[in-house]
Each structure stands twice: as structure tokens, then as C-alpha cells.
Design an enzyme around this catalytic site. Structure first.
Site, PDB file in Angstrom:
ATOM      1  N   LYS A  22       0.809  -1.227   0.000  1.00  0.00           N
ATOM      2  CA  LYS A  22       0.000   0.000   0.000  1.00  0.00           C
ATOM      3  C   LYS A  22       0.840   1.274   0.000  1.00  0.00           C
ATOM      4  O   LYS A  22       0.491   2.260   0.639  1.00  0.00           O
ATOM      5  CB  LYS A  22      -0.987   0.031   1.170  1.00  0.00           C
ATOM      6  CG  LYS A  22      -1.984  -1.115   1.190  1.00  0.00           C
ATOM      7  CD  LYS A  22      -3.023  -0.901   2.286  1.00  0.00           C
ATOM      8  CE  LYS A  22      -4.014  -2.033   2.340  1.00  0.00           C
ATOM      9  NZ  LYS A  22      -5.064  -1.804   3.372  1.00  0.00           N
ATOM     10  N   LYS A  80     -15.121  -2.452   2.066  1.00  0.00           N
ATOM     11  CA  LYS A  80     -13.812  -2.634   1.438  1.00  0.00           C
ATOM     12  C   LYS A  80     -12.803  -1.660   2.059  1.00  0.00           C
ATOM     13  O   LYS A  80     -13.165  -0.632   2.609  1.00  0.00           O
ATOM     14  CB  LYS A  80     -13.903  -2.389  -0.074  1.00  0.00           C
ATOM     15  CG  LYS A  80     -14.875  -3.310  -0.798  1.00  0.00           C
ATOM     16  CD  LYS A  80     -14.360  -4.733  -0.863  1.00  0.00           C
ATOM     17  CE  LYS A  80     -15.297  -5.646  -1.647  1.00  0.00           C
ATOM     18  NZ  LYS A  80     -16.489  -6.044  -0.892  1.00  0.00           N
ATOM     19  N   ASP A  81     -11.528  -2.010   1.930  1.00  0.00           N
ATOM     20  CA  ASP A  81     -10.466  -1.179   2.488  1.00  0.00           C
ATOM     21  C   ASP A  81     -10.521   0.245   1.937  1.00  0.00           C
ATOM     22  O   ASP A  81     -10.822   0.455   0.764  1.00  0.00           O
ATOM     23  CB  ASP A  81      -9.096  -1.776   2.156  1.00  0.00           C
ATOM     24  CG  ASP A  81      -8.820  -3.063   2.911  1.00  0.00           C
ATOM     25  OD1 ASP A  81      -9.400  -4.089   2.523  1.00  0.00           O
ATOM     26  OD2 ASP A  81      -8.044  -3.035   3.876  1.00  0.00           O
ATOM     27  N   ARG A  82     -10.182   1.206   2.789  1.00  0.00           N
ATOM     28  CA  ARG A  82     -10.084   2.589   2.328  1.00  0.00           C
ATOM     29  C   ARG A  82      -8.793   2.799   1.540  1.00  0.00           C
ATOM     30  O   ARG A  82      -8.818   3.352   0.437  1.00  0.00           O
ATOM     31  CB  ARG A  82     -10.125   3.558   3.518  1.00  0.00           C
ATOM     32  CG  ARG A  82     -10.020   5.029   3.087  1.00  0.00           C
ATOM     33  CD  ARG A  82      -9.824   5.950   4.274  1.00  0.00           C
ATOM     34  NE  ARG A  82      -8.540   5.722   4.930  1.00  0.00           N
ATOM     35  CZ  ARG A  82      -7.369   6.197   4.485  1.00  0.00           C
ATOM     36  NH1 ARG A  82      -7.312   6.893   3.358  1.00  0.00           N
ATOM     37  NH2 ARG A  82      -6.250   5.959   5.148  1.00  0.00           N
TER      38      ARG A  82
END
Length: 352
Positions: A22, A80-82
Site C-alpha cells: 500500500k 472494502k479497504d479505504r
């Protein structure tokens, strides 16, 4: 609380090196898999939405504002992931209304890629799986060792831990849940209550799974275990015959662990002994979940990794592509490979 306390031991041995995940949103891509044929007509407008560095709840609020409807009129299958580039479905309830202009919701962080009418709204948990494309950058690990480890994971799966993001920074959600459990009370805010109940159940499940990883029984059925298929929420008890079911070896059938709620564990034998011991160690938390009206459910202990492929776009980049059942965490796959270090920035593109 440390990662080891919140999750548990790795099943594959020591990490093979370090990497960053990320560094940019494109390094963590998620595509929701939904096996629902859409009719093209009806009072619900389904939207296929791409979002970048934006959480699901904020995306829902923006879409609702643009459509001129209350946020309760919008539905989605899962959060869902930010910090990611994600594509997922939403549905808007628009009885007797034309398709709205959603361009006001769009910017660099949100795009509506497709819209289709359907007779029913999108239900929570309706998606069958999530497809992931992950890019590990600043990779410091031997490729041959990684290839061998990945081949093993492809064949035997990984422990189906709830990932660290479920528990908040430093396990703060678990500590908050323990605080409320000690008071025998629940938070008034619905979203806070849901988050803490979920964190508590996930933490207790991880405690059971950690013990079974430690003794090597996480991927082996024992008499008294409750078994479940990968994509099923139902389960059945394992006797001697079930423990040698060939579907265990091909990762279709798995032993399960408890998602705590009302009543005793329906497991027997060694599984019941372990689950009872964990329950006694965390009696306040277990009673709090029961008092909150949570029902006892099961979750598979072993996570099969569907369609796992990998390559190295650059010597210091590993790109992974795979599919996981809904509700499972990509980070627990990465955890079996390398230790993650704080994110920096890289200039290498994500190759598809």
C-alpha cells in the site's frame, strides 16, 4: 496489543524478508465477485463503482447525496479497504424514479463504471468472493524461497485469521470491547456497537485458531470437529469417517472455529475442550456477546487461496493475484510470506 496477540503464530515458519504494501492505492486492488444475474429492469439501480482511497460508507453517502435519496436507500454487499483501489457494487432504491445524474458524486476518488436496473436490492454478504491484485514493493527476500513458500500456500492454504484491520490500531477495538463487557453494557451508537461486537468475536476466533496453528491441527479434522465447505455457512460433526473425507485434502472441506454467541459450542472432543478453555479465559467477553443476542456461528479455520499466481515486475517487486471467499483477509496471505514495513513511495507501475 501486538499482532501476535491479536492474530497468532504463522503456519509457514519465519517470514522470508520484508516488503511494503500500500505505498499507493494501486498496490492493493480489490474486485468484488457477485454471482447475481441482473435483469435490467426494476426499482433498484445497481452501480458498479471504482473508488480510490475512499471507504465504502463514505462512497455510499456521496452516491445517496448525488441521487437525492436518504443514505438508508443505498445498499452494498460488504465493506472494502479505504487505502486501496476497489471495485464493488452498490444498489439505490428508486421506486418510480428515473435514473439520477450521479456525476456530482464522481471525482478522482470515485467513478461509476456501470449501472443496471434490478428488481431487488443488494443484500449484505451477497458477494461470493473478492479478487485481489497486490503489489509488494521494496521487496527484500530471496525469489526462490518466495516461490517455494507460495507453492506451499497454494497447495495447503493459510490460517483463516481475521486481519489486524478488524481490531483497530494496537487492538483498540478489542480493548474497547473488553471495557464495555466489564460494564455489562453496549454502546448506544449502532455503528460503534457493530464494530466492537465484530472485533470481539473475531479476536476470540483468532485465539482458537492460534492454538490450533500452534499444535498443527488447524488443517486437520479431528473427531468432534465441526466441518464446513469453503462457501457454506452450514456445518456438520466429524466422526472417524468424516476425518478421512478426501475433500479435506483438496481444500474443499475444512475444520471450523467458533464465532461466539448464545449457547455452548456445538463441537465435541478436543475441539470442544479447546473452545471451552478459550471461553473460560475470556468469560466476560463471551457473556457480553451472548447478552447482545449474537448467535453461535462457525468459520473455517483454513483459507484456500483461489487462482493464486505471482510474478516479479522488478527484482524488488512481487505482484500477487488471487481470489478469497467473502469475509477473508488478503493480509493474512501476505503475512505468511514477509514482514510488512511502513509504506513509502515507489514509481513502478502495477502490471496486469
Amino acid at each position: 496489543m501486538t499482532e501476535l496477540e491479536l492474530l497468532g503464530p504463522r503456519a509457514s515458519g519465519q517470514p522470508l524478508g520484508t516488503a511494503i504494501l500500500k505505498a499507493v492505492a494501486e498496490d492493493f486492488q480489490v474486485d468484488e465477485v457477485l454471482d447475481i444475474p441482473l435483469s435490467g429492469q426494476g426499482e433498484h439501480l445497481w452501480l458498479w463503482v471504482e473508488k480510490r482511497d475512499l471507504n465504502t460508507e463514505e462512497a455510499a453517502r456521496r452516491l445517496a447525496r448525488a441521487a437525492g435519496v436518504p443514505v438508508r436507500s443505498i445498499s452494498y454487499a460488504g465493506l472494502k479497504d479505504r487505502q486501496a483501489l476497489t471495485r464493488q457494487w452498490f444498489s439505490l432504491h428508486l421506486p418510480g424514479k428515473a435514473d439520477p445524474d450521479l456525476s456530482r458524486a464522481e471525482d478522482a476518488t470515485l467513478r461509476v463504471l456501470k449501472q443496471v436496473r434490478h428488481q431487488r436490492k443488494l443484500q449484505r454478504g451477497a458477494h461470493s468472493a473478492n479478487g485481489f491484485t497486490l503489489r509488494l514493493t521494496a521487496l527484500a527476500a530471496d525469489h526462490a524461497a518466495l516461490d517455494a513458500r507460495l507453492q506451499t500456500l497454494k497447495q495447503q492454504g493459510v490460517p483463516n485469521y481475521f486481519g489486524g484491520q478488524r481490531f483497530g490500531h494496537g487492538g483498540g477495538n478489542v480493548q474497547d470491547a473488553q471495557h464495555w463487557a466489564a460494564r455489562k453494557a453496549l454502546p448506544e451508537q449502532r455503528n460503534v456497537r457493530s464494530r466492537l461486537l465484530s472485533a470481539a468475536r473475531s479476536y476470540l476466533f483468532n485465539q482458537v485458531l492460534a492454538a490450533r496453528v500452534a499444535d498443527g491441527s488447524w488443517q486437520r479434522a479431528q473427531v468432534g470437529d465441526l466441518l464446513a465447505f469453503t462457501d457454506s455457512r452450514s456445518f456438520f460433526s466429524a466422526g472417524e469417517q468424516e476425518c478421512s473425507d478426501p475433500r479435506l485434502a483438496i481444500l474443499d472441506l475444512h475444520p471450523t472455529g467458533p464465532m461466539w454467541g448464545e449457547g455452548p459450542s456445538p463441537a465435541a472432543g478436543a475441539a470442544l475442550t479447546l473452545e471451552t478453555a478459550i471461553g473460560q479465559q475470556h468469560a466476560l467477553l463471551c457473556q457480553w456477546l451472548a447478552n447482545a443476542g449474537m448467535s453461535h456461528e462457525r468459520r473455517i479455520l483454513r483459507l484456500p487461496i483461489g487462482g493464486l499466481t505471482w510474478h516479479y515486475p522488478e527484482p524488488d517487486i512481487l505482484q500477487l493475484e488471487f481470489v478469497l471467499p467473502a469475509g477473508c483477509f488478503a493480509t493474512v496471505v501476505v503475512r505468511e510470506l514477509v514482514d510488512l514495513v511502513p509504506a513509502g513511495q515507489t514509481d513502478s507501475p502495477c502490471v496486469f
